[in-house]
Motif scaffolding. Structure first.
Motif, PDB file in Angstrom:
ATOM      1  N   TYR A  49       0.826  -1.200   0.000  1.00 38.12           N
ATOM      2  CA  TYR A  49       0.000   0.000   0.000  1.00 38.12           C
ATOM      3  C   TYR A  49       0.864   1.255   0.000  1.00 38.12           C
ATOM      4  O   TYR A  49       0.650   2.180  -0.782  1.00 38.12           O
ATOM      5  CB  TYR A  49      -0.928  -0.022   1.219  1.00 38.12           C
ATOM      6  N   LYS A  53       0.789   3.974  -3.097  1.00 39.92           N
ATOM      7  CA  LYS A  53      -0.156   5.055  -2.787  1.00 39.92           C
ATOM      8  C   LYS A  53       0.370   6.396  -3.292  1.00 39.92           C
ATOM      9  O   LYS A  53       1.524   6.759  -3.072  1.00 39.92           O
ATOM     10  CB  LYS A  53      -0.390   5.125  -1.285  1.00 39.92           C
ATOM     11  N   ASN A  54      -0.500   7.139  -3.971  1.00 39.34           N
ATOM     12  CA  ASN A  54      -0.220   8.498  -4.458  1.00 39.34           C
ATOM     13  C   ASN A  54       0.978   8.576  -5.397  1.00 39.34           C
ATOM     14  O   ASN A  54       1.654   9.598  -5.455  1.00 39.34           O
ATOM     15  CB  ASN A  54      -0.014   9.473  -3.285  1.00 39.34           C
ATOM     16  N   ARG A  55       1.261   7.523  -6.092  1.00 39.08           N
ATOM     17  CA  ARG A  55       2.351   7.559  -7.075  1.00 39.08           C
ATOM     18  C   ARG A  55       1.749   7.692  -8.475  1.00 39.08           C
ATOM     19  O   ARG A  55       0.702   7.130  -8.772  1.00 39.08           O
ATOM     20  CB  ARG A  55       3.201   6.304  -7.006  1.00 39.08           C
ATOM     21  N   SER A  56       2.449   8.412  -9.317  1.00 36.82           N
ATOM     22  CA  SER A  56       2.004   8.569 -10.701  1.00 36.82           C
ATOM     23  C   SER A  56       2.316   7.293 -11.478  1.00 36.82           C
ATOM     24  O   SER A  56       3.076   6.422 -11.016  1.00 36.82           O
ATOM     25  CB  SER A  56       2.709   9.756 -11.355  1.00 36.82           C
ATOM     26  N   GLN A  59       6.018   6.968 -11.989  1.00 37.11           N
ATOM     27  CA  GLN A  59       6.736   6.504 -10.799  1.00 37.11           C
ATOM     28  C   GLN A  59       6.517   5.004 -10.575  1.00 37.11           C
ATOM     29  O   GLN A  59       7.448   4.284 -10.193  1.00 37.11           O
ATOM     30  CB  GLN A  59       6.276   7.273  -9.568  1.00 37.11           C
TER      31      GLN A  59
END
Length: 77
Positions: A49, A53-56, A59
């Motif tokens: 997680y 999480k919050n990765r493009s 990335q």
């Protein structure tokens, strides 16, 4: 889940939870064994997680590429 699968899982938990390596099936270590595997599974899920999480997309692809470079090659049997 059917009864056969439940019996196999119960047997496996009792067998692998015994530390002495003998063939006796003792249920006294099953709870500790199950708790350990539950904690390992939880930590693995949390690591995954936090890794994504919050990765493009860029990335995530770079992370995938780096993990592929780190893979240990399998030795053919």
């Amino acid at each position: 889940m059917n009864a056969e699968e439940l019996l196999k899982q119960s047997y496996g938990q009792m067998h692998f939870s015994n530390e002495d390596g003998g063939w006796r099936l003792l249920a006294d270590r099953v709870v500790a064994y199950a708790n350990m595997h539950s904690a390992k599974r939880s930590h693995t899920q949390q690591l995954l997680y936090f890794a994504v999480k919050n990765r493009s997309l860029r990335q995530l692809f770079a992370l995938y590429h780096q993990l592929q470079l780190m893979r240990v090659p399998r030795v053919p049997n």
